[in-house]
Design an enzyme around this catalytic site. Structure first.
Site, PDB file in Angstrom:
ATOM      1  N   ASP A  18       0.834  -1.206   0.000  1.00 21.20           N
ATOM      2  CA  ASP A  18       0.000   0.000   0.000  1.00 21.20           C
ATOM      3  C   ASP A  18       0.871   1.259   0.000  1.00 21.20           C
ATOM      4  O   ASP A  18       1.984   1.254   0.547  1.00 21.20           O
ATOM      5  CB  ASP A  18      -0.901  -0.029   1.247  1.00 21.20           C
ATOM      6  CG  ASP A  18      -2.058   0.950   1.132  1.00 21.20           C
ATOM      7  OD1 ASP A  18      -2.263   1.515   0.046  1.00 21.20           O
ATOM      8  OD2 ASP A  18      -2.752   1.154   2.150  1.00 21.20           O
ATOM      9  N   HIS A  35       2.784   3.357  -8.920  1.00 19.92           N
ATOM     10  CA  HIS A  35       2.562   1.937  -9.222  1.00 19.92           C
ATOM     11  C   HIS A  35       3.775   1.351  -9.948  1.00 19.92           C
ATOM     12  O   HIS A  35       4.172   0.219  -9.701  1.00 19.92           O
ATOM     13  CB  HIS A  35       1.300   1.752 -10.057  1.00 19.92           C
ATOM     14  CG  HIS A  35       0.046   2.153  -9.327  1.00 19.92           C
ATOM     15  ND1 HIS A  35      -0.212   1.769  -8.020  1.00 19.92           N
ATOM     16  CD2 HIS A  35      -1.019   2.901  -9.707  1.00 19.92           C
ATOM     17  CE1 HIS A  35      -1.382   2.268  -7.643  1.00 19.92           C
ATOM     18  NE2 HIS A  35      -1.881   2.966  -8.642  1.00 19.92           N
ATOM     19  N   LEU A 129      10.886 -20.691  -4.476  1.00 14.17           N
ATOM     20  CA  LEU A 129       9.952 -19.746  -3.833  1.00 14.17           C
ATOM     21  C   LEU A 129       8.605 -19.888  -4.518  1.00 14.17           C
ATOM     22  O   LEU A 129       8.525 -19.870  -5.749  1.00 14.17           O
ATOM     23  CB  LEU A 129      10.451 -18.300  -3.992  1.00 14.17           C
ATOM     24  CG  LEU A 129       9.485 -17.211  -3.512  1.00 14.17           C
ATOM     25  CD1 LEU A 129       9.377 -17.208  -1.986  1.00 14.17           C
ATOM     26  CD2 LEU A 129       9.946 -15.828  -3.987  1.00 14.17           C
TER      27      LEU A 129
HETATM   28  C1  FPP Z   1      -1.884   0.373  -3.249  1.00 18.03           C
HETATM   29  O1  FPP Z   1      -1.413   1.671  -3.403  1.00 18.03           O
HETATM   30  C2  FPP Z   1      -1.444  -0.425  -4.330  1.00 18.03           C
HETATM   31  C3  FPP Z   1      -2.253  -0.960  -5.287  1.00 18.03           C
HETATM   32  C4  FPP Z   1      -3.700  -0.793  -5.363  1.00 18.03           C
HETATM   33  C5  FPP Z   1      -1.685  -1.716  -6.360  1.00 18.03           C
HETATM   34  C6  FPP Z   1      -0.492  -2.528  -5.990  1.00 18.03           C
HETATM   35  C7  FPP Z   1       0.273  -2.713  -7.184  1.00 18.03           C
HETATM   36  C8  FPP Z   1       1.626  -2.724  -7.263  1.00 18.03           C
HETATM   37  C9  FPP Z   1       2.542  -2.651  -6.130  1.00 18.03           C
HETATM   38  C10 FPP Z   1       2.254  -2.837  -8.558  1.00 18.03           C
HETATM   39  C11 FPP Z   1       1.587  -3.805  -9.412  1.00 18.03           C
HETATM   40  C12 FPP Z   1       2.215  -5.090  -9.378  1.00 18.03           C
HETATM   41  C13 FPP Z   1       1.818  -6.040 -10.234  1.00 18.03           C
HETATM   42  C14 FPP Z   1       2.515  -7.328 -10.255  1.00 18.03           C
HETATM   43  C15 FPP Z   1       0.715  -5.790 -11.143  1.00 18.03           C
HETATM   44  P1  FPP Z   1      -2.488   2.824  -3.497  1.00 18.03           P
HETATM   45  O2  FPP Z   1      -2.669   3.147  -4.947  1.00 18.03           O
HETATM   46  O3  FPP Z   1      -3.731   2.403  -2.788  1.00 18.03           O
HETATM   47  O4  FPP Z   1      -1.753   3.954  -2.764  1.00 18.03           O
HETATM   48  P2  FPP Z   1      -2.430   5.079  -1.862  1.00 18.03           P
HETATM   49  O5  FPP Z   1      -3.148   4.389  -0.737  1.00 18.03           O
HETATM   50  O6  FPP Z   1      -1.265   5.899  -1.405  1.00 18.03           O
HETATM   51  O7  FPP Z   1      -3.358   5.848  -2.765  1.00 18.03           O
END
Ligand code: FPP
Length: 245
Positions: A18, A35, A129
């Site tokens: 997150d 991202h 893994l």
């Molecule tokens: C949360 O950050 C993250 C997500 C919703 C997406 C997680 C995705 C990745 C780490 C990269 C993608 C990886 C693959 C393999 C597809 P947020 O956008 O909710 O951040 P915020 O809470 O600060 O808005």
């Protein structure tokens, strides 16, 4: 990490990645840059887990609730998974990583489904893994789907409802055959499970850190593992010292 701390290495670590959006915002960048940096962090952590001897890693990449984000962010997250599999699959395979993607397939493009199938079949015999990507995943949906399958089998007479217990239920989940996570890590200062591994996380140690996911590096992972090693997991029983008192 000292050898005294590796004796209680978690077998299965699960991560709620997150804070990508806030990471980008803090730099005056677009959310998608967060991202993108999140994928880089993921690449590093997969390698670190493999080096540290962790056997199972599950990451939460896209939740069933994430469909509610702006359409261009949703399609960007979809394209990130596509590109990640296309660019990293060969390396993951050569490093002995077994890949599995858990979540509902409906809503995903044919192309993504084909890539997921390819990643899973190519790496099916790897055992260094076990890397599980939760994508279009929701814990409640997973539980409801499992309950529906069991109910159908009970209704058509192939399952005696009296025989349904925790083990039978676990075997219906997307994680069937996997150990439950020992440690669940959530980055970015939020302390919620947000519909992630609701059944599997019943006895997991939870570790919350303020670090945004793109900044999460091996030292943070090691701190989480040390925290885990210091905990005493009782699974609802009394502690050994209390028992002998
Ligand atoms: C949360 O950050 C993250 C997500 C919703 C997406 C997680 C995705 C990745 C780490 C990269 C993608 C990886 C693959 C393999 C597809 P947020 O956008 O909710 O951040 P915020 O809470 O600060 O808005």
């Amino acid at each position: 990490m000292g050898s005294e701390n590796t004796s209680k290495l978690p077998t299965h670590i699960a991560i709620i990645m997150d804070g990508n959006g806030r990471w980008a915002q803090a730099r005056g960048q677009e959310r998608r840059e967060g991202h993108r940096a999140g994928v880089e962090a993921l690449r590093r952590i997969v390698k670190d887990c493999s080096d540290l001897g962790v056997h199972y890693l599950t990451v939460f990449s896209f939740s069933t609730e994430n469909w509610g984000r702006p359409r261009d962010e949703v399609s960007f997250l979809m394209s990130l998974l596509e590109r990640y599999i296309e660019s990293d699959l060969a390396d993951l395979h050569s490093e002995g990583v077994r890949v599995r993607v858990i979540g509902r397939r409906n809503g995903l493009s044919d192309k993504i489904c084909r890539l997921i199938d390819r990643a899973e079949s190519l790496t099916a015999n790897n055992n260094r893994l076990f890397f599980q990507i939760a994508f279009n995943y929701g814990g409640r949906e997973e539980l409801a789907d499992a309950a529906a399958r069991l109910a159908r089998r009970a209704a058509n007479g192939t399952l005696d409802p009296e025989l349904i217990n925790g083990d039978v239920f676990s075997a219906e989940l997307l994680t069937a055959g996997m150990p439950n996570p020992d440690l669940i890590i959530r980055t970015s200062g939020e302390s919620r499970l947000s519909n992630f591994m609701l059944w599997q996380g019943a006895y997991s140690e939870l570790y919350f850190t303020d670090v945004f996911w793109p900044d999460f590096v091996r030292e943070h992972m090691e701190a989480a593992i040390v925290h885990y090693a210091e905990r005493e997991r009782r699974f609802g029983l009394v502690s050994v010292s209390a028992e002998t008192d």
